[in-house]
Design an enzyme around this catalytic site. Structure first.
Site, PDB file in Angstrom:
ATOM      1  CG  ASP A  32      -2.012   0.971   1.004  1.00 51.03           C
ATOM      2  OD1 ASP A  32      -2.166   1.541  -0.092  1.00 51.03           O
ATOM      3  OD2 ASP A  32      -3.183   0.690   1.889  1.00 51.03           O
TER       4      ASP A  32
HETATM    5  C1  BGC Z   1      -4.905   3.261  -0.188  1.00 53.08           C
HETATM    6  C2  BGC Z   1      -5.104   2.270  -1.346  1.00 53.08           C
HETATM    7  C3  BGC Z   1      -4.985   3.015  -2.473  1.00 53.08           C
HETATM    8  C4  BGC Z   1      -3.654   3.809  -2.618  1.00 53.08           C
HETATM    9  C5  BGC Z   1      -3.285   4.314  -3.901  1.00 53.08           C
HETATM   10  C6  BGC Z   1      -3.742   4.144  -0.001  1.00 53.08           C
HETATM   11  O1  BGC Z   1      -3.538   5.206   0.747  1.00 53.08           O
HETATM   12  O2  BGC Z   1      -5.101   2.825   1.241  1.00 53.08           O
HETATM   13  O3  BGC Z   1      -6.355   1.830  -0.872  1.00 53.08           O
HETATM   14  O4  BGC Z   1      -5.154   2.088  -3.580  1.00 53.08           O
HETATM   15  O5  BGC Z   1      -3.591   4.547  -1.516  1.00 53.08           O
HETATM   16  O6  BGC Z   1      -4.018   5.337  -4.159  1.00 53.08           O
END
Ligand code: BGC
Length: 765
Positions: free
Chosen positions: A295
C-alpha cells in the site's frame, strides 16, 4: 561483463514467442508461453533493471497519499528512461499515459512497458454506487456489470490496473473505509469479490477493455482497533482465517491478477512484512501467481511500526515477506540492490517478484502493444455514455434498501399535488458521486431534487429548501472536512414548504467525504442539526419520506421513530436522483438488503450478526430480571436494522422448510416455499444460515452460507432449493487446516438474519 542486446533483437524474441502461442488458442499453452517469455526476458535483465520493476511511482499531480520525498519530476522521468521503474499510479488519460509509456518503452535498454494503476473503485467517469451500496443489491451482476463498465472507461483512458476490489470485512461503522467494502459478512463479500474481479478482468486480461484487478488490503485492515484508520489490528487466528481471509481466497480463486497488502500491524507483524500471510498462505497454499503491491508507503512505514530499524532493513523485511512492488516508499528503489549485493536478500526472491510483475504485463498484452490502451478515439467514445449511465441508474435502484414503510406511504403516486424536497444533501449534485470518484466531473450527479422533478414533469409542484447546513469549505478526497456552524437560518423556509406540501422527501445522512480513507468517526450519529430539523418538519407534516445518503451504517433510532418511510440510498453514483425517484414512485420495487448491521448507538460497534453465543446469552424469558447476562444496561444487543434486512412494496411468506441429508454423505438439500402475498411483483432474497451446535472451536450463532434472489408476481409461489456441502459446514483451525466435524447443525432460512425459520439436522461427513 554485462551482455548488451539491442532493443530490436529483444523485441523480436518476445514477439516470436507471442506469435507461436497465438495460433494454439489454448489457455494453458498461452500461460506457458507467457512463462517462457518472462523467463527469457528475466535472463536478459541486470540487477538494476530487476529492482526497477519493483518500483512504483505516483504521478505527482494527483496524490492519493502523503507526498513522496523525491517527487522531482525530472529525476523521476530519468529513472523511467533508465528502466528503473516498473509501474506508475495516478497517471491517467490516453495522452498522459502514452507520453509516460514512451519514456520507458522508447528509452530504456529493454523497453519494458510500465503498468499504470489507478483507484477505479466504483467507477471511472460514470460513477456507480459506492461498493457498500453495490453489496446491498445482493446481486453479483450489479457488481460485475459496474466493474466491467468501469474497466472499459479506465482502459479507454490508458489504464491497465485498478486498485480494487477492496474485500476487507468491515463490521465497525466508525471505520471510514467501510464504504469501500462489501460489509460485514465473509460469504456475501466473497460473492461480490468474485463478481468485481470478473467484471474488471473479463475472460482474458489481454482483451482491449480488460484491466487487472487488485484484491486489497491483505489483510485485516477492516479490523483496525476502535475503527480508527491505520490503527493496530490484533485478532485471533480464528478471526483471521475464518472471517478475514475467505473473501481474499475467493478473489484469488477468481484469478485476480494482483493483491495489495495493508497499512496495519497484524497480530504484531505488519501486513507488509508478513511472510505468513503473503508467502505461506497467499503464494503457497493458494497458489497465487500474480504480484503483491504494497500500500502507499507501507514498506517505509515498517519503521513507524517499530518493525524495521531503518529503510534498508524495511526493504529486506518486505521483500522476504513477499511484497513484490513498492508503491511510493522509495525503499526498494534505494535499498534493494545493495541488500542483494551484500547477500542480505537472496536474488531468487527478487527474481520471483519480477517474474510475477512481468507476467501480469505480458498477460495484459503490454509487450505486444504497450500503447494499446492509449487510444484517444476510444477515450472520447467510451466514457460517460448513455448506456453506462443507464447501467449506473439500474445499479443504484438495485442497491437501494427500503428500511421502513408505515401505512404504505411508498410507493408514492405521481398524482401527488405537491412535494417539499428538503436537505442540503437532496440538492447536492456532488455528494452522490461518492468518495473514490476517480475522474468523475465535480457536481455531475443527478441530485435527488432533480430526480424527483425529472420523474414528475410539471404536473406536481416540487419545492426545494436546503434546510440544514452540513459542510462548509473545501470538499475533496484529501481535505479534512469542516462541519458547518449551522445557525438554523435555513429552517424557516424548510418548515414553510413542508407545511404547505402534501408530502416531504427529506435527505439526511453524510457527505461523501465523511467516509472513505482517513475518515473514521468516533460517533456515527447524524452530524449537525439534521435531526433537529427532521423533528421540526415532522411537527408540520407527518408524510415524511427520509432518504438516507451515507457511506457507513448510522445510529439513527430517532429517525426510525419519527419517519414513516425510510430509504437507504448510500452514495448512489452519477444517476442517484433518477434512481431514487424510480424507487420512490414505484418504477422499481426495492430489493436491496443491508450488508451491514445498523446499531442503535455507536457504542454497540463493532456490531455484526454472526457473533458467538457467549456463556451468558440473554434468556428469552428472564423471569428474575437479573443483570448477569451479556448485555448493555443502556442499549439493546440487537441491531436497529439487522444484516440482510430490507423491505419490498410487496410482501413475502416463507413456508414448509425441508432439510434433507442426501445419500451423498455430507450433502444437505434445503428447500423452502416462498409466496408473494402482496399486490405487486417483487424480488425477494432467500438467505440460508447455519449454526454448528457444538464444535471444537466455538462457532457463530448463525453464519450466511448461501442466498438466491427470486422474482415473483403477485400471488405467485415457488419452491427454492439449495445444496450445501462440507465446504459450508467446516472451519479453519489455528493451524490453517480446514476441518469439518460431524454433528448437529441448525439450518435457518429467511429474508434477513433476524427473521428465520429453522430445522436441526444431524450431519455426517
Ligand atoms: C490506499 C489504497 C490505494 C492507494 C493508492 C492508499 O492510501 O490505502 O487503497 O489504492 O492509496 O491510491
Amino acid at each position: 561483463m554485462k551482455k548488451h542486446f539491442s532493443i530490436y533483437s529483444i523485441i523480436l524474441i518476445l514477439f516470436m514467442t507471442s506469435f507461436s502461442c497465438q495460433s494454439s488458442g489454448d489457455q494453458e499453452k498461452k500461460e506457458s508461453s507467457i512463462d517462457a517469455r518472462v523467463d527469457s526476458l528475466l535472463a536478459l535483465m541486470t540487477l538494476e533493471e530487476k529492482v526497477g520493476q519493483t518500483v512504483m511511482y505516483t504521478s505527482t499531480w494527483e496524490l492519493t497519499g502523503p507526498a513522496p520525498a523525491n517527487g522531482n519530476n525530472a529525476y523521476r522521468a530519468q529513472q523511467i528512461r533508465n528502466g528503473r521503474v516498473g509501474g506508475m499510479l495516478n497517471v491517467i488519460g490516453a495522452k498522459g499515459t502514452r507520453s509516460a509509456q514512451q519514456l520507458a518503452v522508447e528509452n530504456s535498454r529493454l523497453g519494458i512497458p510500465l503498468i499504470f494503476g489507478y483507484d477505479v473503485i466504483h467507477g471511472y467517469k460514470t460513477m456507480f454506487p459506492i461498493p457498500l451500496g453495490q453489496a446491498a443489491s445482493w446481486n453479483a451482476e450489479v457488481a460485475r456489470i459496474g466493474s466491467e463498465i468501469s474497466a472499459i472507461e479506465a482502459a479507454s483512458s490508458g489504464l491497465h490496473w485498478t486498485f480494487a476490489p477492496m474485500v476487507d470485512i468491515c463490521r465497525d461503522g466508525r471505520f471510514g473505509r467501510i464504504m469501500e467494502s462489501a460489509g460485514e459478512d465473509p460469504f456475501l463479500t466473497s460473492v461480490m469479490a468474485k463478481a468485481w474481479v470478473n467484471g474488471y478482468q473479463g475472460d482474458d486480461l489481454s482483451d482491449q477493455y480488460s484491466i487487472a484487478a487488485c484484491a486489497k488490503h491483505f489483510a485485516g485492515y477492516g479490523f483496525v482497533e476502535a475503527g480508527r484508520d491505520y490503527n493496530t489490528v490484533d485478532i485471533s487466528p480464528n478471526t483471521l482465517y475464518n472471517t478475514v481471509l475467505p473473501p481474499f481466497k475467493a478473489a484469488s480463486d477468481a484469478g485476480v491478477a494482483t493483491f495489495m497488502n495493508a497499512f496495519n500491524d497484524l497480530n504484531g507483524v505488519p501486513a507488509t512484512g508478513n511472510a505468513h500471510i503473503q508467502r505461506d498462505i497467499l503464494k503457497g497454499e493458494w497458489g497465487f501467481e500474480g504480484f503483491v503491491v504494497s500500500d502507499w508507503g507501507s514498506i517505509g512505514e515498517l519503521l513507524n511500526h517499530g518493525f524495521a530499524e531503518d529503510s534498508a532493513h524495511a526493504a529486506q523485511l518486505a521483500m522476504r515477506a513477499g511484497s513484490d512492488m513498492d508503491m511510493e516508499s522509495e525503499v526498494y528503489e534505494y535499498h534493494l540492490q545493495k541488500a542483494i549485493e551484500e547477500g542480505k536478500i537472496n536474488e531468487k526472491l527478487l527474481d520471483d517478484a519480477v517474474r510475477r510483475i512481468l507476467k501480469v504485463k505480458f498477460q495484459l498484452g503490454l509487450f505486444d502493444d504497450p500503447y494499446k490502451y492509449c487510444n484517444e478515439v476510444l477515450e472520447k467514445k467510451n466514457l460517460l455514455t448513455v448506456e453506462n449511465l443507464e447501467a449506473s441508474r439500474d445499479a443504484a435502484r438495485k442497491s437501494t434498501v427500503l428500511l421502513k414503510n408505515e401505512k404504505n406511504l411508498l410507493p408514492l403516486s405521481k398524482d401527488v399535488n405537491s412535494i417539499a424536497v428538503i436537505g442540503e444533501l437532496a440538492g447536492s449534485k456532488d455528494v452522490p458521486l461518492g468518495n473514490w470518484r476517480a475522474q468523475a466531473n465535480k457536481n455531475s450527479a443527478v441530485s435527488l431534487y432533480e430526480g424527483i422533478k425529472n420523474a414528475l414533469g410539471d404536473r406536481t409542484s416540487v419545492e426545494f429548501a436546503a434546510g440544514y447546513q452540513l459542510i462548509e469549505g473545501n470538499r475533496t478526497i484529501f481535505d479534512t472536512l469542516n462541519f458547518a456552524e449551522d445557525d438554523g437560518s435555513g429552517f424557516k423556509e424548510a418548515i414553510r414548504i413542508a407545511k404547505r406540501s402534501e408530502v416531504v422527501i427529506m435527505a439526511i445522512g453524510e457527505d461523501c467525504f465523511q467516509s472513505g480513507e482517513g475518515r473514521s468517526q468516533a460517533d456515527i450519529t447524524l452530524k449537525g442539526r439534521q435531526l433537529e430539523l427532521l423533528e421540526k418538519i415532522a411537527q408540520v407534516n407527518s408524510n415524511i419520506i427520509v432518504v438516507l445518503m451515507n457511506g457507513r451504517p448510522l445510529a439513527i433510532p430517532e429517525v426510525h421513530q419519527i419517519a414513516p418511510a425510510i430509504l437507504e440510498s448510500w452514495h448512489a453514483g452519477s444517476e442517484a436522483g433518477n434512481a431514487i425517484a424510480d424507487v420512490i414512485f414505484g418504477e422499481y420495487n426495492p430489493s436491496g438488503k443491508l450488508p451491514v448491521s445498523f446499531p442503535y448507538v455507536t457504542g454497540q460497534e463493532p456490531l455484526h450478526y454472526d457473533r458467538k453465543s457467549t456463556g451468558r446469552m440473554v434468556p428469552e424469558n428472564d423471569q428474575y430480571d437479573m443483570v448477569f447476562w451479556s448485555h448493555y444496561e443502556d442499549a439493546p444487543n440487537e441491531a436497529l436494522y439487522p444484516f440482510g434486512f430490507g423491505l419490498s412494496y410487496t410482501s413475502f411468506e416463507f413456508n414448509n422448510l425441508e432439510v434433507i441429508a442426501s445419500e451423498n454423505p455430507g450433502k444437505i438439500t434445503v428447500s423452502v416455499g416462498l409466496k408473494n402475498t402482496g399486490d405487486l411483483e417483487g424480488t425477494e432474497t432467500i438467505q440460508v444460515y447455519i449454526r454448528d451446535i457444538a464444535a471444537s472451536i466455538t462457532q457463530p450463532i448463525k453464519k450466511l452460507v448461501d442466498f438466491k434472489q427470486i422474482r415473483l408476481l403477485s400471488g405467485q409461489e415457488d419452491r427454492i432449493s439449495f445444496t450445501l456441502d462440507s465446504s459450508d459446514f467446516g472451519f479453519y483451525n489455528p493451524q490453517y487446516q480446514y476441518i469439518v466435524e460431524d454433528g448437529k447443525f441448525e439450518i435457518m432460512v429467511g429474508n434477513h438474519s433476524n427473521n428465520l425459520i429453522s430445522q436441526t439436522v444431524e450431519v455426517k461427513f
